[in-house]
Write a protein that holds these residues in place. Structure first.
Motif, PDB file in Angstrom:
ATOM      1  N   HIS A 156      20.027 -13.230  78.808  1.00 47.23           N
ATOM      2  CA  HIS A 156      20.727 -12.042  79.306  1.00 47.23           C
ATOM      3  C   HIS A 156      20.413 -10.797  78.468  1.00 47.23           C
ATOM      4  O   HIS A 156      20.546  -9.676  78.957  1.00 47.23           O
ATOM      5  CB  HIS A 156      22.247 -12.253  79.284  1.00 47.23           C
ATOM      6  N   LEU A 157      20.027 -10.985  77.216  1.00 49.07           N
ATOM      7  CA  LEU A 157      19.880  -9.861  76.295  1.00 49.07           C
ATOM      8  C   LEU A 157      18.863  -8.795  76.719  1.00 49.07           C
ATOM      9  O   LEU A 157      19.166  -7.600  76.615  1.00 49.07           O
ATOM     10  CB  LEU A 157      19.560 -10.369  74.886  1.00 49.07           C
ATOM     11  N   PRO A 158      17.666  -9.159  77.185  1.00 44.37           N
ATOM     12  CA  PRO A 158      16.704  -8.099  77.529  1.00 44.37           C
ATOM     13  C   PRO A 158      17.233  -7.090  78.553  1.00 44.37           C
ATOM     14  O   PRO A 158      16.936  -5.902  78.460  1.00 44.37           O
ATOM     15  CB  PRO A 158      15.504  -8.871  78.087  1.00 44.37           C
ATOM     16  N   GLY A 159      18.055  -7.524  79.485  1.00 41.74           N
ATOM     17  CA  GLY A 159      18.610  -6.621  80.485  1.00 41.74           C
ATOM     18  C   GLY A 159      19.689  -5.696  79.934  1.00 41.74           C
ATOM     19  O   GLY A 159      20.066  -4.727  80.582  1.00 41.74           O
ATOM     20  N   MET A 160      20.184  -5.996  78.740  1.00 41.77           N
ATOM     21  CA  MET A 160      21.236  -5.193  78.120  1.00 41.77           C
ATOM     22  C   MET A 160      20.710  -4.328  76.976  1.00 41.77           C
ATOM     23  O   MET A 160      21.468  -3.609  76.342  1.00 41.77           O
ATOM     24  CB  MET A 160      22.343  -6.116  77.590  1.00 41.77           C
ATOM     25  N   HIS A 161      19.418  -4.401  76.694  1.00 41.51           N
ATOM     26  CA  HIS A 161      18.828  -3.710  75.548  1.00 41.51           C
ATOM     27  C   HIS A 161      18.930  -2.191  75.706  1.00 41.51           C
ATOM     28  O   HIS A 161      18.518  -1.625  76.718  1.00 41.51           O
ATOM     29  CB  HIS A 161      17.367  -4.134  75.397  1.00 41.51           C
ATOM     30  N   VAL A 162      19.511  -1.552  74.700  1.00 45.86           N
ATOM     31  CA  VAL A 162      19.665  -0.095  74.695  1.00 45.86           C
ATOM     32  C   VAL A 162      18.565   0.548  73.865  1.00 45.86           C
ATOM     33  O   VAL A 162      18.005   1.564  74.237  1.00 45.86           O
ATOM     34  CB  VAL A 162      21.046   0.300  74.109  1.00 45.86           C
ATOM     35  N   GLY A 163      18.270  -0.063  72.714  1.00 46.01           N
ATOM     36  CA  GLY A 163      17.257   0.484  71.824  1.00 46.01           C
ATOM     37  C   GLY A 163      17.223  -0.287  70.524  1.00 46.01           C
ATOM     38  O   GLY A 163      17.936  -1.281  70.352  1.00 46.01           O
ATOM     39  N   ASP A 164      16.389   0.170  69.616  1.00 44.45           N
ATOM     40  CA  ASP A 164      16.262  -0.464  68.311  1.00 44.45           C
ATOM     41  C   ASP A 164      17.116   0.292  67.299  1.00 44.45           C
ATOM     42  O   ASP A 164      17.247   1.512  67.367  1.00 44.45           O
ATOM     43  CB  ASP A 164      14.802  -0.467  67.846  1.00 44.45           C
TER      44      ASP A 164
END
Length: 127
Positions: free
Chosen positions: A69-77
């Motif tokens: 699920h994480l890649p779809g929730m990624h905002v930035g580094d």
């Protein structure tokens, strides 16, 4: 396209149920829409907001499905070289009190998600 760099100030602006970001492995994720679906409850995620939640995330042992699920929730580094520290406590007495409270409740934070996973797999197995 360049990845957005998230500052500590930005991370700490998103620590409520209405806007919740978490820091995992140097990446910032917007988990606002997922918070009501989290098997461990919203308190678990809220308690890790505004700081590095990597250790708590890994200690629970999240599944490959959860990690998916994480890649779809990624905002930035998260900004390089930035340090995410818990707020300093004013006295050692209050720090000891907080440490005691954490020890008493931390078992629930680990066993509740584990129990939910076991129940889920039991349900899948028997249905």
């Amino acid at each position: 396209m360049a990845t957005k760099i998230i500052t500590l100030e930005e991370l700490r602006e998103h620590t409520t149920k209405d806007s919740l970001w978490v820091l995992l492995h140097g990446k910032v994720y917007d988990v606002t829409k997922f918070i009501d679906e989290h098997p461990g409850g919203d308190e678990v995620i809220l308690s890790e907001s505004g700081k590095d939640a990597t250790e708590a995330f890994e200690d629970v042992g999240h599944s490959d499905e959860a990690r998916g699920h994480l890649p779809g929730m990624h905002v930035g580094d998260f900004e390089k070289g930035a340090s995410v520290k818990a707020k300093a406590y004013q006295s050692t007495a209050s720090a000891a009190a907080v440490e005691n409270a954490v020890e008493q409740t931390s078992n629930a934070f680990y066993f509740v998600p584990l129990a939910v996973l076991v129940a889920y797999f039991a349900w899948r197995f028997y249905s």
